[in-house]
Structures are given as structure tokens and as C-alpha cells.
Design a protein around this motif. Structure first.
Motif, PDB file in Angstrom:
ATOM      1  N   GLU A 153      -2.833  -2.504  10.285  1.00 61.38           N
ATOM      2  CA  GLU A 153      -3.804  -2.864  11.325  1.00 61.38           C
ATOM      3  C   GLU A 153      -4.873  -3.791  10.773  1.00 61.38           C
ATOM      4  OE1 GLU A 153      -5.348   0.688  12.995  1.00 61.38           O
ATOM      5  OE2 GLU A 153      -3.456   1.312  13.925  1.00 61.38           O
ATOM      6  N   VAL A 154      -5.335  -3.484   9.573  1.00 64.18           N
ATOM      7  CA  VAL A 154      -6.339  -4.355   8.948  1.00 64.18           C
ATOM      8  C   VAL A 154      -5.766  -5.741   8.713  1.00 64.18           C
ATOM      9  CG1 VAL A 154      -7.736  -4.702   6.877  1.00 64.18           C
ATOM     10  CG2 VAL A 154      -7.556  -2.424   7.893  1.00 64.18           C
ATOM     11  N   ASN A 155      -4.525  -5.790   8.239  1.00 66.60           N
ATOM     12  CA  ASN A 155      -3.896  -7.095   8.005  1.00 66.60           C
ATOM     13  C   ASN A 155      -3.714  -7.882   9.291  1.00 66.60           C
ATOM     14  OD1 ASN A 155      -3.678  -6.983   5.248  1.00 66.60           O
ATOM     15  ND2 ASN A 155      -1.655  -6.045   5.259  1.00 66.60           N
ATOM     16  N   PRO A 213       0.845  -1.200   0.000  1.00 63.41           N
ATOM     17  CA  PRO A 213       0.000   0.000   0.000  1.00 63.41           C
ATOM     18  C   PRO A 213       0.878   1.246   0.000  1.00 63.41           C
ATOM     19  CG  PRO A 213       0.059  -0.972   2.174  1.00 63.41           C
ATOM     20  CD  PRO A 213       0.780  -1.924   1.273  1.00 63.41           C
ATOM     21  N   PRO A 214       0.364   2.386  -0.429  1.00 66.26           N
ATOM     22  CA  PRO A 214       1.149   3.629  -0.370  1.00 66.26           C
ATOM     23  C   PRO A 214       1.558   3.953   1.058  1.00 66.26           C
ATOM     24  CG  PRO A 214      -0.786   3.902  -1.762  1.00 66.26           C
ATOM     25  CD  PRO A 214      -0.936   2.575  -1.083  1.00 66.26           C
ATOM     26  N   PRO A 274       0.120   2.355   7.899  1.00 65.22           N
ATOM     27  CA  PRO A 274      -0.265   1.998   9.271  1.00 65.22           C
ATOM     28  C   PRO A 274      -1.668   1.413   9.365  1.00 65.22           C
ATOM     29  CG  PRO A 274       0.846   4.121   9.238  1.00 65.22           C
ATOM     30  CD  PRO A 274       0.617   3.753   7.813  1.00 65.22           C
ATOM     31  N   ALA A 275      -2.643   2.079   8.707  1.00 59.24           N
ATOM     32  CA  ALA A 275      -4.013   1.565   8.741  1.00 59.24           C
ATOM     33  C   ALA A 275      -4.100   0.212   8.039  1.00 59.24           C
ATOM     34  CB  ALA A 275      -4.960   2.565   8.085  1.00 59.24           C
TER      35      ALA A 275
END
Length: 333
Positions: A223-225, A213-214, A219-220
Motif C-alpha cells: 500500500e505504501v509503495n 519485505p517480510p 500488504p502494508a
């Protein structure tokens, strides 16, 4: 004093010598021109093609022939020109990054190439995709005369193919399970475009190197991963427990069913046997009832008496039965 000459006389004498030398030199100018032209033409006639190259010959700008590696002759003075093209070298184009120093530990440019690496996925997410395309020249004539600005056009075709394929997959598929499939499809689709536009190129490989991801959303995204990984961990643990309990329960159920089926089969077979035995006795009874009754009586008495420890035989003529007292048993008392 006769050899004494004034400066004016010496100057005049030198000037005369130079004039005579110039006249003598003018006689050899045509010869020098002929020698120069001969050397230049001979040098322009011979050329060499490397072992990994194919030479493309043009006469007044028009293609006339191709030559293999080695020494060759051509018409000099710009009438024929040769362009060597490397046909055995594997060329590489990099997207999303640039290699500065290729080595065991390669050095890469710190510049971000988002204009070519940012891709929109099928579920409307944005990923930073880095990949390479390797290819080689199989038709130098097509490459030179059918394609204008080959390097730039090749990069444009590669970006078009990768952008379209990324749009056909979700972000999870691009990050995990579908990367090899995308490599294969990109290889096939890119070769079709190369053939369609007569580039004279053959795709060797297309390889996704890194998909992230960029930086702004990493960070977000992490967290999802992590949440997804935790979910997968819990699901795997549940399946592990399921695989422990369910097979054991199925085994026990199958054992109980097998035992019940065996018990039922035993009872049925016994019942069939008893029925057949009864029917056979009935047939014998019908033939001779008295004999059959006596035989059945004796068989049953034999079976019953064999299980009795103490037996008392009484005559049928006895009218009464008195208890027997063994008085001798207590004599020693």
C-alpha cells in the motif's frame, strides 16, 4: 578286498594330506606377504590429480609441496598424503534460499531462512534479502592450513558484510536504485576480509537476487509503495505539463525581448543617422546659409509636391483669385 578301507582309515589319510598341504603352504606365506606389500606400496605410490585441481602433499601431516594435474608419485604407507583441491571451479554460496535442483527451471526449497536473510536497513526497516556469493580457490595451501571449517567461516563473513551494507542504505535504495552499488561494495569488502584472514579465496561476484519485505508486512508495504507510485505519477504529470508550458512561455518571452531589442536598436540607429544628417546640414548652413536654405526648401517642396495629386500654380502678380467654372462640362445635359 585289499582296497577296502574303513572310514577311520580314510579320515586319517585325509587328515595327513591336509597336514602336508598346510606345511607346503607355510613355505609360500612370506612370498605372498612380499607380493601383497609390493602391490600395496606400488598402488599407494601412484596418484592422479584432475585437470581442474591442484594436489597438496603432506609428509607426516606437514605441507611439503603442491603438484599440478597429471600422474605423480609419493611415499606410500601413509608417510605422504595428497589432498586434491579444485582451483578452477566456481563455488557458490546461497543466502536466504536454497536450490534443490538447478536447471532451466530450478527448484528451490520452501523453507524460509530468515536467520540469514532478514536485514535491518538504515531507516530502521526490515527486509528479506536473498543473495549469492561466487568465489574460487587461488591458494589451496592457505585454504587448507589457515582456515578451520572454511564453508562455515565463508558464510559468516558474507553475512557480516551484507548486514553492514544494508544498514548503510534506506529501504527505498535497497529496493530500487542502489542495488548495483551494494553488489560492488560487497564484492570489494568481502575480498578484503578474505585476504585479511588468509583464506586463499578470490571473490568472483556478489549479487543481490531478491529484496522484499517480510511476509507479515507485505500488504502494508505494498500500500505504501502504491501511494508512492501514485505520488510519483502525479509529479511526473506535473513536470510534463511544466515542460510543455514553461519552454513555450520562455520562447515567447525571448521572442518579444528580441523584437524589442531590434526595435530599440533600429530607433537608436535612426536617431544617430538623423543626428549625423542634421549636423552635416548645420555645417553646410554655417558655410553658406542662403544656398543651404534654398536647397532645403527645394528638397522639401520636391518631397511634398510629389505626394499631391492636383496642383494649382498661381502667379505671384495676381491680386485676387476667381473660381474657374467649367461650363463645357454640362453641355450635354
Amino acid at each position: 578286498m585289499d582296497d577296502f578301507r574303513t572310514p577311520e582309515e580314510l579320515f586319517a589319510e585325509s587328515k595327513e594330506k591336509i597336514r602336508k598341504a598346510g606345511q607346503d603352504f607355510k613355505k609360500y606365506i612370506p612370498l605372498f606377504i612380499i607380493i601383497f606389500l609390493s602391490v600395496s606400496s606400488f598402488k599407494g605410490m601412484i596418484y592422479s590429480i584432475g585437470p581442474d585441481e591442484t594436489g597438496v602433499i603432506q609428509r607426516f601431516g606437514k605441507y611439503v609441496r603442491s603438484v599440478e594435474p597429471g600422474l605423480h608419485f609419493k611415499i606410500p604407507f601413509g608417510i605422504e598424503n595428497v589432498t586434491p583441491v579444485k582451483v578452477k571451479k566456481i563455488f557458490k554460496e546461497e543466502f536466504g534460499f536454497r536450490t534443490i535442483v538447478p536447471d532451466v527451471r530450478s527448484q528451490y526449497s520452501e523453507h524460509e531462512y530468515y536467520d540469514e536473510s532478514l536485514m535491518l536497513t538504515g531507516d530502521l526497516n526490515i527486509l528479506d534479502v536473498q543473495w549469492i556469493v561466487q568465489f574460487k580457490v587461488i591458494d589451496p595451501v592457505k585454504l587448507l592450513f589457515y582456515v578451520r571449517d572454511p564453508s562455515n567461516n565463508i558464510r559468516n563473513l558474507c553475512e557480516v558484510i551484507m548486514s553492514r551494507l544494508c544498514g548503510d542504505y534506506t529501504v527505498d535504495e535497497l529496493l530500487t536504485s542502489k542495488r548495483e552499488e551494494i553488489d560492488h561494495k560487497a564484492d570489494t569488502e568481502l575480498q578484503k576480509l578474505f585476504d585479511r584472514y588468509n583464506t586463499g579465496l578470490q571473490v568472483v561476484t556478489v549479487k543481490l537476487l531478491d529484496v522484499n519485505p517480510p511476509n507479515e508486512v507485505k500488504p502494508a508495504f505494498n500500500e505504501v509503495n502504491e501511494a508512492r507510485q501514485e505520488r510519483e505519477r502525479m509529479i511526473n504529470e506535473a513536470w510534463e505539463e511544466y515542460n510543455k508550458i514553461i519552454p513555450r512561455a520562455k520562447g515567447e518571452a525571448e521572442q518579444m525581448i528580441s523584437e524589442a531589442e531590434g526595435y530599440a536598436l533600429d530607433k537608436i540607429n535612426r536617431a544617430h543617422g538623423e543626428t549625423e544628417r542634421f549636423l552635416s546640414i548645420l555645417e553646410e548652413y554655417k558655410k553658406s546659409p542662403a544656398v543651404t536654405r534654398e536647397r532645403i526648401y527645394l528638397e522639401n517642396m520636391t518631397e511634398v509636391l510629389s505626394k499631391i495629386e492636383k496642383k494649382y500654380i498661381v502667379s505671384s502678380n495676381e491680386k485676387s483669385i476667381l473660381p474657374f467654372i467649367d461650363l463645357g462640362k454640362n453641355k450635354g445635359e
